[in-house]
Design a protein around this motif. Sequence first.
Motif, mmCIF file in Angstrom:
data_model
loop_
_atom_site.group_PDB
_atom_site.id
_atom_site.type_symbol
_atom_site.label_atom_id
_atom_site.label_comp_id
_atom_site.label_asym_id
_atom_site.label_seq_id
_atom_site.Cartn_x
_atom_site.Cartn_y
_atom_site.Cartn_z
ATOM 1 N N LEU A 34 0.849 -1.191 0.000
ATOM 2 C CA LEU A 34 0.000 0.000 0.000
ATOM 3 C C LEU A 34 0.889 1.246 0.000
ATOM 4 C CD1 LEU A 34 -2.726 -0.954 2.627
ATOM 5 C CD2 LEU A 34 -2.929 -0.967 0.152
ATOM 6 N N ASP A 35 0.507 2.218 -0.800
ATOM 7 C CA ASP A 35 1.257 3.457 -0.897
ATOM 8 C C ASP A 35 0.536 4.539 -0.106
ATOM 9 O OD1 ASP A 35 2.977 5.445 -1.624
ATOM 10 O OD2 ASP A 35 2.160 5.692 -3.644
ATOM 11 N N THR A 36 1.167 5.020 0.958
ATOM 12 C CA THR A 36 0.511 6.005 1.818
ATOM 13 C C THR A 36 0.483 7.399 1.192
ATOM 14 O OG1 THR A 36 2.592 6.340 3.000
ATOM 15 C CG2 THR A 36 1.007 4.788 3.954
ATOM 16 N N ARG A 37 1.082 7.570 0.037
ATOM 17 C CA ARG A 37 0.959 8.861 -0.651
ATOM 18 C C ARG A 37 -0.417 9.015 -1.292
ATOM 19 N NH1 ARG A 37 6.256 8.475 -4.161
ATOM 20 N NH2 ARG A 37 5.439 6.373 -4.220
ATOM 21 N N THR A 43 -5.827 8.193 4.510
ATOM 22 C CA THR A 43 -6.975 8.482 5.370
ATOM 23 C C THR A 43 -7.400 7.241 6.157
ATOM 24 O OG1 THR A 43 -7.719 10.145 3.796
ATOM 25 C CG2 THR A 43 -9.333 9.380 5.398
ATOM 26 N N VAL A 44 -7.456 6.113 5.496
ATOM 27 C CA VAL A 44 -7.827 4.866 6.182
ATOM 28 C C VAL A 44 -6.780 4.526 7.243
ATOM 29 C CG1 VAL A 44 -8.126 2.378 5.876
ATOM 30 C CG2 VAL A 44 -9.178 3.958 4.263
ATOM 31 N N GLY A 45 -5.514 4.644 6.890
ATOM 32 C CA GLY A 45 -4.446 4.353 7.841
ATOM 33 C C GLY A 45 -4.459 5.297 9.027
ATOM 34 N N ASP A 46 -4.706 6.568 8.772
ATOM 35 C CA ASP A 46 -4.771 7.545 9.857
ATOM 36 C C ASP A 46 -5.941 7.259 10.786
ATOM 37 O OD1 ASP A 46 -3.833 9.988 11.140
ATOM 38 O OD2 ASP A 46 -5.693 10.885 10.364
ATOM 39 N N PHE A 47 -7.087 6.909 10.215
ATOM 40 C CA PHE A 47 -8.257 6.568 11.024
ATOM 41 C C PHE A 47 -7.977 5.354 11.912
ATOM 42 C CE2 PHE A 47 -12.072 3.887 11.437
ATOM 43 C CZ PHE A 47 -12.834 4.721 12.240
ATOM 44 N N LEU A 48 -7.416 4.307 11.323
ATOM 45 C CA LEU A 48 -7.119 3.103 12.099
ATOM 46 C C LEU A 48 -6.089 3.393 13.189
ATOM 47 C CD1 LEU A 48 -7.029 0.425 9.266
ATOM 48 C CD2 LEU A 48 -8.753 0.674 11.055
ATOM 49 N N ARG A 50 -5.574 6.287 14.704
ATOM 50 C CA ARG A 50 -6.168 7.123 15.751
ATOM 51 C C ARG A 50 -7.109 6.360 16.676
ATOM 52 N NH1 ARG A 50 -6.567 13.147 14.531
ATOM 53 N NH2 ARG A 50 -5.038 13.443 12.887
ATOM 54 N N ILE A 51 -7.782 5.333 16.176
ATOM 55 C CA ILE A 51 -8.697 4.607 17.056
ATOM 56 C C ILE A 51 -8.013 3.469 17.808
ATOM 57 C CG2 ILE A 51 -10.735 5.207 15.714
ATOM 58 C CD1 ILE A 51 -10.776 2.344 14.677
ATOM 59 N N THR A 52 -6.876 2.985 17.319
ATOM 60 C CA THR A 52 -6.230 1.862 17.997
ATOM 61 C C THR A 52 -5.028 2.278 18.842
ATOM 62 O OG1 THR A 52 -4.865 1.383 16.048
ATOM 63 C CG2 THR A 52 -6.946 0.179 16.270
ATOM 64 N N GLU A 53 -4.354 3.336 18.488
ATOM 65 C CA GLU A 53 -3.126 3.718 19.191
ATOM 66 C C GLU A 53 -3.338 4.068 20.665
ATOM 67 O OE1 GLU A 53 0.845 4.054 19.764
ATOM 68 O OE2 GLU A 53 -0.246 3.162 18.097
ATOM 69 N N PRO A 54 -4.408 4.764 21.065
ATOM 70 C CA PRO A 54 -4.574 5.049 22.499
ATOM 71 C C PRO A 54 -4.670 3.795 23.366
ATOM 72 C CG PRO A 54 -5.987 6.469 21.222
ATOM 73 C CD PRO A 54 -5.401 5.482 20.256
ATOM 74 N N ALA A 55 -5.188 2.712 22.846
ATOM 75 C CA ALA A 55 -5.278 1.476 23.620
ATOM 76 C C ALA A 55 -3.989 0.659 23.539
ATOM 77 C CB ALA A 55 -6.454 0.633 23.137
ATOM 78 N N LEU A 56 -3.263 0.780 22.439
ATOM 79 C CA LEU A 56 -2.045 -0.005 22.264
ATOM 80 C C LEU A 56 -0.832 0.627 22.948
ATOM 81 C CD1 LEU A 56 -2.416 -1.022 18.524
ATOM 82 C CD2 LEU A 56 -2.694 -2.477 20.518
ATOM 83 N N ARG A 57 -0.807 1.929 23.064
ATOM 84 C CA ARG A 57 0.356 2.621 23.626
ATOM 85 C C ARG A 57 0.713 2.163 25.040
ATOM 86 N NH1 ARG A 57 -1.260 7.829 23.381
ATOM 87 N NH2 ARG A 57 -0.949 7.803 21.140
ATOM 88 N N PRO A 58 -0.256 2.049 25.971
ATOM 89 C CA PRO A 58 0.125 1.573 27.316
ATOM 90 C C PRO A 58 0.664 0.150 27.321
ATOM 91 C CG PRO A 58 -2.072 2.532 27.344
ATOM 92 C CD PRO A 58 -1.647 2.456 25.920
ATOM 93 N N ILE A 59 0.169 -0.691 26.440
ATOM 94 C CA ILE A 59 0.662 -2.072 26.368
ATOM 95 C C ILE A 59 2.082 -2.082 25.842
ATOM 96 C CG2 ILE A 59 0.302 -4.319 25.273
ATOM 97 C CD1 ILE A 59 -2.700 -3.664 25.297
#
Length: 96
Positions: A34-37, A43-48, A50-59
Amino acid sequence: MEALFWLVLQLIDLYVWALILSAVFSLLTSFGVLDTRNRLVWTVGDFLYRITEPALRPIRRFLPDLGGIDISPVILILLLKALQIFIGRSLAPMFL
């Protein structure tokens, strides 16, 4: 009250799917599939992210460095499934 428990269980399921999609997206991006350019891909990558990183960061903070292998989504999925079982078998019967 039963509808509320059903809704919570379904939301946990949706979040598990978001974690799986985020992990697959990350792999496809890192291998150059996948090319993020591309604006839609970004947009899809940014959305995913933003919704998963707050829960994954403490782990990730507690995990040792495994040389580029990130097992935090697997740990979070296991925790969420355990929460689903706890809600379904322990909490729901008390209120129904």
